[in-house]
Design a protein around this motif. Structure first.
Motif, PDB file in Angstrom:
ATOM      1  N   LEU A 261       2.962   2.704   6.776  1.00  0.00           N
ATOM      2  CA  LEU A 261       1.607   3.540   6.294  1.00  0.00           C
ATOM      3  C   LEU A 261       1.458   4.742   7.131  1.00  0.00           C
ATOM      4  N   ASP A 262       2.155   4.483   8.445  1.00  0.00           N
ATOM      5  CA  ASP A 262       2.003   5.956   9.164  1.00  0.00           C
ATOM      6  C   ASP A 262       2.708   6.938   8.833  1.00  0.00           C
ATOM      7  N   ASN A 263       3.735   6.512   7.936  1.00  0.00           N
ATOM      8  CA  ASN A 263       4.733   7.620   7.369  1.00  0.00           C
ATOM      9  C   ASN A 263       4.280   8.379   6.294  1.00  0.00           C
ATOM     10  N   ILE A 264       2.986   7.919   5.674  1.00  0.00           N
ATOM     11  CA  ILE A 264       2.505   8.566   4.650  1.00  0.00           C
ATOM     12  C   ILE A 264       2.027   9.912   5.041  1.00  0.00           C
TER      13      ILE A 264
ATOM     14  N   VAL B 291       0.920  -1.416  -0.073  1.00  0.00           N
ATOM     15  CA  VAL B 291       0.204   0.135   0.121  1.00  0.00           C
ATOM     16  C   VAL B 291       0.909   1.236   0.145  1.00  0.00           C
ATOM     17  N   GLY B 292       1.865   1.235   0.863  1.00  0.00           N
ATOM     18  CA  GLY B 292       2.672   2.253   0.907  1.00  0.00           C
ATOM     19  C   GLY B 292       3.358   2.857  -0.014  1.00  0.00           C
ATOM     20  N   PRO B 293       4.171   2.076  -0.938  1.00  0.00           N
ATOM     21  CA  PRO B 293       4.782   2.162  -2.139  1.00  0.00           C
ATOM     22  C   PRO B 293       4.055   2.756  -3.258  1.00  0.00           C
ATOM     23  N   THR B 294       2.860   1.957  -3.261  1.00  0.00           N
ATOM     24  CA  THR B 294       1.972   2.245  -4.326  1.00  0.00           C
ATOM     25  C   THR B 294       1.292   3.535  -4.085  1.00  0.00           C
ATOM     26  N   TYR B 295       0.922   3.971  -2.956  1.00  0.00           N
ATOM     27  CA  TYR B 295       0.455   5.325  -2.690  1.00  0.00           C
ATOM     28  C   TYR B 295       1.365   6.346  -3.068  1.00  0.00           C
ATOM     29  N   MET B 296       2.676   6.158  -3.061  1.00  0.00           N
ATOM     30  CA  MET B 296       3.561   6.978  -2.904  1.00  0.00           C
ATOM     31  C   MET B 296       3.888   7.198  -4.624  1.00  0.00           C
TER      32      MET B 296
ATOM     33  N   TRP C 206       7.033  10.770   4.014  1.00  0.00           N
ATOM     34  CA  TRP C 206       7.546  10.172   2.441  1.00  0.00           C
ATOM     35  C   TRP C 206       7.710  11.396   1.519  1.00  0.00           C
ATOM     36  N   ILE C 207       6.637  12.477   1.516  1.00  0.00           N
ATOM     37  CA  ILE C 207       6.951  13.620   0.848  1.00  0.00           C
ATOM     38  C   ILE C 207       8.103  14.482   1.405  1.00  0.00           C
TER      39      ILE C 207
END
Length: 472
Positions: A408-411, A274-279, A353-354
């Motif tokens: 995910l929290d780091n998103i 989920v995390g890499p895909t979102y990013m 992430w951003i």
């Protein structure tokens, strides 16, 4: 107003840690200093010339490294770099390339390497040398659960009387007081930087404790049934009013049960993706986030939907600016931020992430993702799924799942946690592989064999050593 207790606590933590090393086994001294410092030191940074700022995150790591050099130096001599350390090394070194590429100079690059090493690399290194096997990590899992239990009265006090403890002891609020107002009550902050950090800490302790209870790792704590203490911890975690933390707790329990029942890692791998895909979708502009805002408005209410909308709109602005320097980013000194003609900041930068992509580019972001997500993959490789319910590995697999959720929290948030970095180092390097030991072990030990199999490593460890005197 900052009280003298801020400087006293930070200054005394190093000699106190050295006292821990003098009186306790070195591993317990590390756990006590790292977890105690994270939970109770002030949210404050001492800025000094020529060396990185010292504060809540860094001083316990400094102190533990010094204690290791003085009392347990042979551990340093035994350490060897492995291939799985490369993502963390890259994560700490890429800032130098960003500084050089942006003409900020070699001094800025070296300074940024040191800053990254202190926040991420040093706790990771301590985890690598102090928690290199399943039995050692079992102690860390128990210590994290104890940390959650210790925080219960502090959380309950602030839930009732509002977040005041940090102000009472250290003279100031760690963040804006309005951010502690949630659902008609208060969200505790205690001695952490934000209520979200408290929620994540209590979630971590609750999930680790829950899986140790399910797998029979421990049954009582100082004579009290583990299930009772776990119930109190869970209620307190709910009262912390951290929506994200509760969702992570439910997701963690779901992942662990899916592995226990179905013996499949599909749910874990899906969460990790989920995390890499979102990013990727957000950074490339493929998805603008409008559907997420609509879903938040429908399911969690206008207040949380507005907060999410602000973050998503900020990411849209920041990602466009970040891609102007795509590979190694803009470097430090707020060069990743976006300002209007009057110098007003146009976008908040909350998500790690951003922030990472803006400062250190796509390469730096990939290093961050790899450094965190390699951990559950390594545990899966070294420990077959049928063994994930064994009492000897329960704390390790629970923390591996937590680190997948931490990605995910780091998103949405940027809250470095030295305990996660400590666990990351231990889990990534944990060994030897259980695959080579299956012929010695029973996946579901009978009561007569429980003592023999408790630590997963032949020959069996002696009973009632260390924390076993308190935990049965």
């Amino acid at each position: 107003m900052v009280k003298f207790t801020v400087y006293a606590a930070l200054a005394l933590w190093v000699p106190l840690t050295l006292a821990f090393f003098a009186m306790l086994p070195s591993r317990k001294a590390v756990m006590t200093s790292m977890i105690g410092g994270w939970l109770f030191l002030p949210v404050f940074m001492l800025k000094m010339k020529a060396i990185p700022a010292c504060g809540k995150i860094t001083i316990p790591s400094y102190a533990c490294l010094l204690g290791t050099m003085l009392f347990d130096w042979h551990r340093l001599m035994k350490f060897r770099l492995k291939w799985f350390d490369m993502p963390m090394i890259a994560m700490c070194c890429i800032p130098y390339i960003s500084s050089i590429q942006n003409d900020l100079g070699w001094y800025d690059g070296v300074s940024d390497i040191i800053a990254h090493f202190i926040v991420w690399g040093l706790p990771y290194f301590l985890g690598r040398i102090y928690f290199p096997d399943w039995d050692a990590f079992r102690e860390l899992g128990i210590a994290i659960f104890i940390g959650g239990l210790i925080y219960i009265p502090f959380c309950l006090f602030e839930i009732r009387f509002s977040p005041q403890l940090h102000k009472y002891v250290y003279g100031f609020f760690p963040t804006e007081f309005v951010q502690s107002l949630r659902f008609g009550g208060y969200r505790p902050m205690c001695f952490l930087q934000h209520g979200l950090a408290v929620g994540m800490w209590m979630t971590s302790a609750c999930l680790v404790g829950f899986w140790m209870w399910q797998c029979g790792t421990i049954k009582t704590v100082m004579g009290l049934p583990l299930v009772f203490l776990l119930g109190v911890l869970f209620v307190t975690t709910v009262l912390c009013k951290s929506t994200g933390g509760l969702l992570f707790l439910l997701a963690g329990v779901g992942i662990l049960y899916s592995i226990k029942i179905a013996k499949t890692p599909i749910l874990l791998l899906a969460v990790m993706a989920v995390g890499p895909t979102y990013m990727y979708l957000r950074a490339s502009g493929t998805w603008n986030g409008d559907t997420a805002k609509d879903m938040a408005l429908k399911y969690v209410g206008p207040e949380r939907a507005q907060s999410l909308g602000v973050r998503i709109d900020a990411e849209n602005i920041l990602s466009v600016h970040a891609l102007e320097q795509p590979w190694f980013g803009w470097g430090r000194w707020n060069r990743n931020r976006v300002y209007d003609a009057k110098g007003k900041d146009l976008a908040i930068t909350d998500g790690l992430w951003i922030l990472t992509m803006g400062e250190y580019g796509i390469i730096g972001l990939c290093a961050l993702v790899a450094a965190i997500l390699i951990c559950p993959l390594m545990i899966w490789w070294r420990c077959p799924l049928k063994m994930w319910t064994h009492p000897g590995v329960a704390p390790a697999v629970a923390m591996a799942v937590l680190l997948a959720l931490y990605m995910l929290d780091n998103i949405l948030n940027s809250m470095p946690d030295p305990i996660f970095a400590l666990a990351l180092g231990g889990l990534t390097g944990i060994g030897p592989s259980i695959r080579a030991q299956l012929k010695y072990m029973n996946p579901a030990p009978t009561p007569s064999a429980a003592r023999q199999n408790a630590y997963m490593t032949p020959p069996a460890m002696p009973a009632n050593t260390g924390l076993d005197a308190l935990f049965r």
